[in-house]
Write a protein that holds these residues in place. Structure first.
Motif, mmCIF file in Angstrom:
data_model
loop_
_atom_site.group_PDB
_atom_site.id
_atom_site.type_symbol
_atom_site.label_atom_id
_atom_site.label_comp_id
_atom_site.label_asym_id
_atom_site.label_seq_id
_atom_site.Cartn_x
_atom_site.Cartn_y
_atom_site.Cartn_z
ATOM 1 N N UNK A 136 -46.007 82.485 162.988
ATOM 2 C CA UNK A 136 -47.135 83.054 162.242
ATOM 3 C C UNK A 136 -47.267 84.547 162.544
ATOM 4 N N UNK A 137 -47.033 84.912 163.797
ATOM 5 C CA UNK A 137 -47.187 86.313 164.208
ATOM 6 C C UNK A 137 -46.046 86.701 165.134
ATOM 7 N N UNK A 138 -45.689 87.967 165.050
ATOM 8 C CA UNK A 138 -44.702 88.539 165.951
ATOM 9 C C UNK A 138 -45.357 89.805 166.525
ATOM 10 N N UNK B 35 -36.503 95.001 152.032
ATOM 11 C CA UNK B 35 -37.628 94.559 151.210
ATOM 12 C C UNK B 35 -37.596 93.057 150.973
ATOM 13 N N UNK B 36 -36.393 92.535 150.811
ATOM 14 C CA UNK B 36 -36.207 91.098 150.592
ATOM 15 C C UNK B 36 -36.934 90.274 151.663
ATOM 16 N N UNK B 37 -36.812 90.750 152.924
ATOM 17 C CA UNK B 37 -37.403 90.001 154.048
ATOM 18 C C UNK B 37 -38.924 89.969 153.993
ATOM 19 N N UNK B 38 -39.523 90.953 153.311
ATOM 20 C CA UNK B 38 -40.981 90.953 153.158
ATOM 21 C C UNK B 38 -41.374 90.189 151.894
ATOM 22 N N UNK B 39 -40.764 90.605 150.768
ATOM 23 C CA UNK B 39 -41.232 90.155 149.452
ATOM 24 C C UNK B 39 -41.028 88.660 149.229
ATOM 25 N N UNK B 40 -39.866 88.170 149.608
ATOM 26 C CA UNK B 40 -39.573 86.768 149.291
ATOM 27 C C UNK B 40 -40.375 85.758 150.107
ATOM 28 N N UNK B 41 -41.114 86.249 151.117
ATOM 29 C CA UNK B 41 -41.933 85.315 151.913
ATOM 30 C C UNK B 41 -43.348 85.877 152.097
ATOM 31 N N UNK B 42 -43.754 86.835 151.253
ATOM 32 C CA UNK B 42 -45.085 87.448 151.324
ATOM 33 C C UNK B 42 -45.447 87.817 152.773
ATOM 34 N N UNK C 128 -43.553 82.060 155.797
ATOM 35 C CA UNK C 128 -44.155 82.844 154.707
ATOM 36 C C UNK C 128 -45.575 83.210 155.143
ATOM 37 N N UNK C 129 -46.062 84.361 154.687
ATOM 38 C CA UNK C 129 -47.379 84.884 155.087
ATOM 39 C C UNK C 129 -47.452 85.296 156.557
ATOM 40 N N UNK C 130 -46.332 85.285 157.258
ATOM 41 C CA UNK C 130 -46.358 85.703 158.664
ATOM 42 C C UNK C 130 -46.530 87.220 158.792
#
Ligand SMILES: NC(=O)c1ccc[n+]([C@@H]2O[C@H](COP(=O)([O-])OP(=O)(O)OC[C@H]3O[C@@H](n4cnc5c(N)ncnc54)[C@H](OP(=O)(O)O)[C@@H]3O)[C@@H](O)[C@H]2O)c1
Ligand SMILES: [Zn+2]
Ligand SMILES: [Zn+2]
Length: 354
Positions: free
Chosen positions: A241-243, A281-288, A262-264
């Motif tokens: 959930x968080x890093x 960007x893929x790592x952000x966008x595809x999992x919000x 997702x949403x992490x």
């Protein structure tokens, strides 16, 4: 009267720290005068002494994990008295009237906080000097009370390492049921592990250092992932959930983003320079997913964190040093060889300088 003060200061980015005598200012009406007992050694002190961020002025006395005893207070000071045990962290002033200051988030002051060292004082423009010194004078709003009975030596690093990890965990509402990854186990990282655990989360340490596995577990980590092992990193995909990223130098955050659900949320606290290699960007966008940053914590929250730590029996793992060990301590910190915070016993500076 200005007070003669002994210290260790950096005089140039490429020179070792050396003894430096100077005078602390005449106390003002809202000032607390503090005899410093202990001061933690933060990686930011090293960044600043080396001018890694291109914002240092020399000479600079580093140190912003300060614990001391009040020697006197100005006539406007209501909450502190001679003899009190107090702490000072990374800030000593701010504008006090902007939106952030009114919210008790002085670190985000819209007019710029005054840092404990290396900032121009808001009244007289002299450069502030930090806690690798015997004495300091600080406005009461930026002084916190050390909780009764807390071990002062191991509590000193709470003033930066503690609040910097507490604040984002609190802000993002970390609680039982969350999975939190902490990246890097140095001063900040080991506090991140302890605090995330105290907030109820399931905690995983990501470390380059296999030698830290057992210590991480004794600090409360449920799991440890050796970040240099690609197979272990792959197996962690879509889990967190968080890093909380405490690494002080540029590093590839893409494998860590990939480890978020997702949403992490990936929270940067270590790196001020550009993130390189670039974030895909893929790592952000595809999992919000969310990429966030966080800076220390406000003054009310710093007091809250100290009280929380006292209640839960949380302090830092420290290695006590004499002031004249500081250059060796910097070297060892740069090599990741500190378990997990050096703290200067200021009695050593008084003895040697007298
Ligand atoms: N945001 C804020 O408000 C704030 C406040 C205080 C400090 N900081 C910054 O936070 C950073 C950490 O400070 P600290 O005092 O915790 O430092 P530290 O005690 O030196 O710990 C940093 C840890 O990061 C890991 N690390 C070091 N070099 C690395 C590399 N090349 N690649 C990957 N991991 C590496 C190591 O852990 P492992 O051995 O476990 O891998 C090391 O123990 C510094 O940059 C500091 O300036 C920010
Ligand atoms: Zn710090
Ligand atoms: Zn402000």
């Amino acid at each position: 009267m200005p007070t003669p003060t002994h210290s260790f200061a950096a005089h140039a980015p490429d020179k070792p720290l050396a003894p430096f005598d100077f005078e602390r200012r005449d106390p003002r009406a809202d000032d607390v005068s503090i005899e410093i007992l202990y001061c933690g050694v933060c990686h930011s002190d090293l960044h600043f002494a080396q001018d890694d961020w291109g914002m240092s002025s020399f000479p600079v006395v580093p140190g912003h994990e300060i614990v001391g005893r009040v020697t006197s207070v100005g006539p406007e000071v209501k909450d502190f008295a001679e003899g009190d045990l107090v702490g000072v962290g990374c800030m000593v002033d701010s504008c006090r009237h902007c939106e952030a200051c009114e919210d008790g988030l002085e670190q985000y002051c819209l007019n710029g906080m005054t840092m404990t060292y290396g900032s121009p004082d808001r009244h007289d423009e002299t450069l502030t000097q930090g806690g690798y010194s015997t004495f300091v004078v600080v406005s009461d709003r930026f002084v916190v009370k050390m909780p009764d009975g807390i071990d002062l030596k191991s509590a000193a690093p709470l003033l930066c390492a503690g609040i910097t990890t507490y604040s984002p965990l609190k802000h993002y509402g970390v609680k039982a049921g969350h999975k939190v990854g902490v990246i890097g186990m140095g001063g900040l990282g080991h506090m991140g592990v302890k605090l995330a655990k105290a907030f109820g989360a399931e905690v995983t340490l990501f470390t380059r250092s296999e030698s830290k596995i057992e210590e991480a577990k004794s600090n409360g980590a449920d799991h440890v992932i050796v970040s240099t092992d690609e197979a272990q990193m792959e197996a962690a995909a879509h889990s967190f959930d968080f890093m909380l990223d405490t690494v002080p130098v540029q590093h590839d955050i893409n494998p860590y983003l990939n480890a978020l659900k997702y949403d992490g949320t990936h929270i940067m606290v270590g790196l001020l320079e550009p993130i390189e290699p670039a974030v895909e960007g893929f790592n952000l966008i595809f999992k919000r997913r969310v990429l966030a940053g966080s800076l220390i914590g406000g003054m009310p929250e710093t007091q809250e964190m100290l009280d929380f730590c006292a209640k839960h029996g949380i302090t830092c793992d420290v290695e006590m040093i004499d002031a004249n060990y500081i250059n060796e301590a910097f070297k060892r910190m740069q090599q990741g060889d500190v378990r997990y915070r050096f703290v200067i016993d200021m009695a050593s500076l008084k003895d040697k300088a007298a």
